[in-house]
Design a protein around this motif. Structure first.
Motif, PDB file in Angstrom:
ATOM      1  N   GLY A 103       9.320  -3.957   4.536  1.00 29.35           N
ATOM      2  CA  GLY A 103       8.876  -2.570   4.562  1.00 29.35           C
ATOM      3  C   GLY A 103       8.135  -2.189   3.304  1.00 29.35           C
ATOM      4  O   GLY A 103       8.353  -2.753   2.226  1.00 29.35           O
ATOM      5  N   THR A 104       7.240  -1.218   3.452  1.00 29.99           N
ATOM      6  CA  THR A 104       6.591  -0.622   2.292  1.00 29.99           C
ATOM      7  C   THR A 104       6.880   0.873   2.356  1.00 29.99           C
ATOM      8  O   THR A 104       6.702   1.505   3.397  1.00 29.99           O
ATOM      9  N   GLU A 105       7.328   1.418   1.256  1.00 28.03           N
ATOM     10  CA  GLU A 105       7.847   2.786   1.250  1.00 28.03           C
ATOM     11  C   GLU A 105       6.728   3.807   1.073  1.00 28.03           C
ATOM     12  O   GLU A 105       5.897   3.679   0.174  1.00 28.03           O
ATOM     13  N   GLY A 119      -2.426  14.478   1.497  1.00 32.64           N
ATOM     14  CA  GLY A 119      -3.094  13.336   0.901  1.00 32.64           C
ATOM     15  C   GLY A 119      -3.220  12.167   1.861  1.00 32.64           C
ATOM     16  O   GLY A 119      -2.877  12.264   3.041  1.00 32.64           O
ATOM     17  N   SER A 120      -3.711  11.051   1.315  1.00 30.65           N
ATOM     18  CA  SER A 120      -3.972   9.863   2.122  1.00 30.65           C
ATOM     19  C   SER A 120      -3.416   8.611   1.452  1.00 30.65           C
ATOM     20  O   SER A 120      -3.301   8.542   0.231  1.00 30.65           O
ATOM     21  N   LEU A 121      -3.108   7.637   2.275  1.00 34.91           N
ATOM     22  CA  LEU A 121      -2.724   6.308   1.823  1.00 34.91           C
ATOM     23  C   LEU A 121      -3.257   5.302   2.836  1.00 34.91           C
ATOM     24  O   LEU A 121      -3.419   5.627   4.013  1.00 34.91           O
ATOM     25  N   ARG A 122      -3.512   4.084   2.366  1.00 32.71           N
ATOM     26  CA  ARG A 122      -3.887   3.004   3.279  1.00 32.71           C
ATOM     27  C   ARG A 122      -2.918   1.852   3.110  1.00 32.71           C
ATOM     28  O   ARG A 122      -2.797   1.298   2.016  1.00 32.71           O
ATOM     29  N   LEU A 123      -2.251   1.511   4.182  1.00 33.58           N
ATOM     30  CA  LEU A 123      -1.357   0.373   4.187  1.00 33.58           C
ATOM     31  C   LEU A 123      -2.106  -0.866   4.671  1.00 33.58           C
ATOM     32  O   LEU A 123      -2.993  -0.768   5.516  1.00 33.58           O
ATOM     33  N   SER A 124      -1.732  -2.010   4.131  1.00 28.74           N
ATOM     34  CA  SER A 124      -2.317  -3.279   4.541  1.00 28.74           C
ATOM     35  C   SER A 124      -1.213  -4.224   4.983  1.00 28.74           C
ATOM     36  O   SER A 124      -0.097  -4.171   4.474  1.00 28.74           O
ATOM     37  N   CYS A 125      -1.541  -5.093   5.912  1.00 27.36           N
ATOM     38  CA  CYS A 125      -0.603  -6.114   6.368  1.00 27.36           C
ATOM     39  C   CYS A 125      -1.388  -7.413   6.546  1.00 27.36           C
ATOM     40  O   CYS A 125      -2.202  -7.529   7.459  1.00 27.36           O
ATOM     41  N   GLY A 158       0.774  -1.229   0.000  1.00 25.59           N
ATOM     42  CA  GLY A 158       0.000   0.000   0.000  1.00 25.59           C
ATOM     43  C   GLY A 158       0.805   1.278   0.000  1.00 25.59           C
ATOM     44  O   GLY A 158       0.238   2.362  -0.075  1.00 25.59           O
ATOM     45  N   GLY A 159       2.125   1.179   0.101  1.00 22.80           N
ATOM     46  CA  GLY A 159       2.939   2.378   0.093  1.00 22.80           C
ATOM     47  C   GLY A 159       2.930   3.053  -1.269  1.00 22.80           C
ATOM     48  O   GLY A 159       2.434   2.501  -2.255  1.00 22.80           O
ATOM     49  N   GLY A 160       3.490   4.262  -1.304  1.00 20.37           N
ATOM     50  CA  GLY A 160       3.548   4.979  -2.566  1.00 20.37           C
ATOM     51  C   GLY A 160       3.961   6.419  -2.360  1.00 20.37           C
ATOM     52  O   GLY A 160       4.401   6.810  -1.279  1.00 20.37           O
TER      53      GLY A 160
END
Length: 117
Positions: free
Chosen positions: A110-112, A15-21, A7-9
């Protein structure tokens, strides 16, 4: 236990982002999951955590009111909704899991996340 973060970017400030695990394997051993982040040249720091059963949450002061951690037990997935992002939120974000809060013996890759000003 295997943890797969996504979900990184790249996003602009505000703005918004949603990370998932997504967790797999011996998930019966998990009672707590957390998100940590590490910015370039800095130490890894705690972001948020959630209990797997009761949904108790806790946040770092730096993200309180902007980030929300949640879980979907049916999907064995924990999310980190990040709103009102700031350039200082730029980091690699890692999800973690363990039997109790503070004892995270499983880590995902990790997700950047990059927040431009």
């Amino acid at each position: 236990v295997q943890l797969q973060a996504s979900g990184g970017g790249l996003v602009q400030a505000g703005g918004s982002l949603r990370l998932s695990c997504a967790a797999s394997g011996s998930i019966f051993s998990i009672n707590d999951m957390g998100w940590f982040r590490q910015a370039p040249g800095k130490e890894r720091e705690f972001v948020a955590r959630i209990s797997w059963s009761g949904g108790t949450t806790y946040y770092a002061d730096s993200v309180k009111g902007r980030f929300t951690i949640s879980r979907d037990n049916a999907k064995n997935t924990v999310y980190l909704q990040m709103n009102s992002l700031k350039p200082e939120d730029t980091a690699d974000y890692y999800c973690s899991a363990g039997p109790i809060h503070g004892l995270y013996n499983y880590w995902g890759q990790g997700t950047e996340v990059t927040v431009s000003s």
